[in-house]
Motif scaffolding. Structure first.
Motif, PDB file in Angstrom:
ATOM      1  N   GLN A  51      31.071  34.493  89.460  1.00 35.42           N
ATOM      2  CA  GLN A  51      31.634  33.910  90.770  1.00 35.42           C
ATOM      3  C   GLN A  51      32.905  33.892  90.032  1.00 35.42           C
ATOM      4  O   GLN A  51      33.833  33.933  90.464  1.00 35.42           O
ATOM      5  CB  GLN A  51      31.151  32.320  90.943  1.00 35.42           C
ATOM      6  CG  GLN A  51      31.571  31.820  91.842  1.00 35.42           C
ATOM      7  CD  GLN A  51      31.725  32.648  93.892  1.00 35.42           C
ATOM      8  OE1 GLN A  51      30.749  33.266  93.885  1.00 35.42           O
ATOM      9  NE2 GLN A  51      33.317  32.537  94.063  1.00 35.42           N
ATOM     10  N   TRP A  52      33.329  33.135  89.461  1.00 37.99           N
ATOM     11  CA  TRP A  52      34.973  33.417  88.674  1.00 37.99           C
ATOM     12  C   TRP A  52      35.173  35.037  88.543  1.00 37.99           C
ATOM     13  O   TRP A  52      36.421  35.463  88.966  1.00 37.99           O
ATOM     14  CB  TRP A  52      34.786  32.907  87.123  1.00 37.99           C
ATOM     15  CG  TRP A  52      36.095  32.716  86.210  1.00 37.99           C
ATOM     16  CD1 TRP A  52      37.576  32.355  86.639  1.00 37.99           C
ATOM     17  CD2 TRP A  52      36.328  33.366  84.898  1.00 37.99           C
ATOM     18  NE1 TRP A  52      37.821  32.400  86.218  1.00 37.99           N
ATOM     19  CE2 TRP A  52      38.000  32.868  84.642  1.00 37.99           C
ATOM     20  CE3 TRP A  52      36.193  34.249  83.890  1.00 37.99           C
ATOM     21  CZ2 TRP A  52      38.149  33.862  83.964  1.00 37.99           C
ATOM     22  CZ3 TRP A  52      36.426  34.779  83.711  1.00 37.99           C
ATOM     23  CH2 TRP A  52      38.385  34.440  82.802  1.00 37.99           C
ATOM     24  N   LEU A  53      34.693  35.630  87.641  1.00 36.53           N
ATOM     25  CA  LEU A  53      35.261  36.801  88.028  1.00 36.53           C
ATOM     26  C   LEU A  53      35.385  37.941  89.089  1.00 36.53           C
ATOM     27  O   LEU A  53      36.101  38.308  89.210  1.00 36.53           O
ATOM     28  CB  LEU A  53      33.897  38.126  87.076  1.00 36.53           C
ATOM     29  CG  LEU A  53      33.822  37.988  85.628  1.00 36.53           C
ATOM     30  CD1 LEU A  53      32.284  38.254  85.008  1.00 36.53           C
ATOM     31  CD2 LEU A  53      35.292  37.861  84.888  1.00 36.53           C
ATOM     32  N   SER A  55      35.924  36.038  92.140  1.00 32.03           N
ATOM     33  CA  SER A  55      36.751  35.881  93.133  1.00 32.03           C
ATOM     34  C   SER A  55      38.136  36.321  92.391  1.00 32.03           C
ATOM     35  O   SER A  55      39.319  35.678  93.471  1.00 32.03           O
ATOM     36  CB  SER A  55      36.654  33.845  92.303  1.00 32.03           C
ATOM     37  OG  SER A  55      36.913  33.712  91.324  1.00 32.03           O
ATOM     38  N   ARG A  56      38.385  36.485  91.258  1.00 32.39           N
ATOM     39  CA  ARG A  56      39.687  36.783  90.422  1.00 32.39           C
ATOM     40  C   ARG A  56      40.266  38.155  91.496  1.00 32.39           C
ATOM     41  O   ARG A  56      40.997  38.037  90.932  1.00 32.39           O
ATOM     42  CB  ARG A  56      39.548  37.136  89.210  1.00 32.39           C
ATOM     43  CG  ARG A  56      39.444  35.453  88.619  1.00 32.39           C
ATOM     44  CD  ARG A  56      39.105  35.476  86.775  1.00 32.39           C
ATOM     45  NE  ARG A  56      40.475  36.561  85.945  1.00 32.39           N
ATOM     46  CZ  ARG A  56      41.053  37.331  84.945  1.00 32.39           C
ATOM     47  NH1 ARG A  56      39.475  37.415  84.801  1.00 32.39           N
ATOM     48  NH2 ARG A  56      41.708  37.549  85.165  1.00 32.39           N
ATOM     49  N   ARG A  57      40.043  39.112  91.511  1.00 29.17           N
ATOM     50  CA  ARG A  57      39.763  40.308  92.243  1.00 29.17           C
ATOM     51  C   ARG A  57      40.858  40.132  93.875  1.00 29.17           C
ATOM     52  O   ARG A  57      40.666  39.668  94.198  1.00 29.17           O
ATOM     53  CB  ARG A  57      38.356  40.960  92.212  1.00 29.17           C
ATOM     54  CG  ARG A  57      38.360  41.542  91.448  1.00 29.17           C
ATOM     55  CD  ARG A  57      36.737  42.285  91.183  1.00 29.17           C
ATOM     56  NE  ARG A  57      37.438  43.645  91.314  1.00 29.17           N
ATOM     57  CZ  ARG A  57      37.275  45.088  91.136  1.00 29.17           C
ATOM     58  NH1 ARG A  57      35.561  45.391  92.161  1.00 29.17           N
ATOM     59  NH2 ARG A  57      37.492  46.065  90.323  1.00 29.17           N
TER      60      ARG A  57
END
Length: 57
Positions: A51-53, A55-57
């Motif tokens: 989820q963190w990876l 959402s960074r895009r």
């Protein structure tokens, strides 16, 4: 041909399967509970990381 028919009719009586015995479930051990907890925590951590990876895009 009649003897073959008679043989095929008598064959199933000699080849009957044994009665099915349902397996008895084993009790859950402490080691199994420990590894299940570790796997659950690892799954949650990996879901948070994905989820963190994303959402960074």
């Amino acid at each position: 041909m009649r003897s073959l028919t008679a043989l095929l009719l008598l064959l199933p009586s000699g080849v009957q399967a044994a009665a099915f015995e349902q397996p008895v479930p084993q009790a859950q051990t402490d080691a199994a509970e420990f590894w299940f907890a570790i796997a659950s925590i690892a799954l949650l951590i990996s879901l948070v990381a994905v989820q963190w990876l994303v959402s960074r895009r």
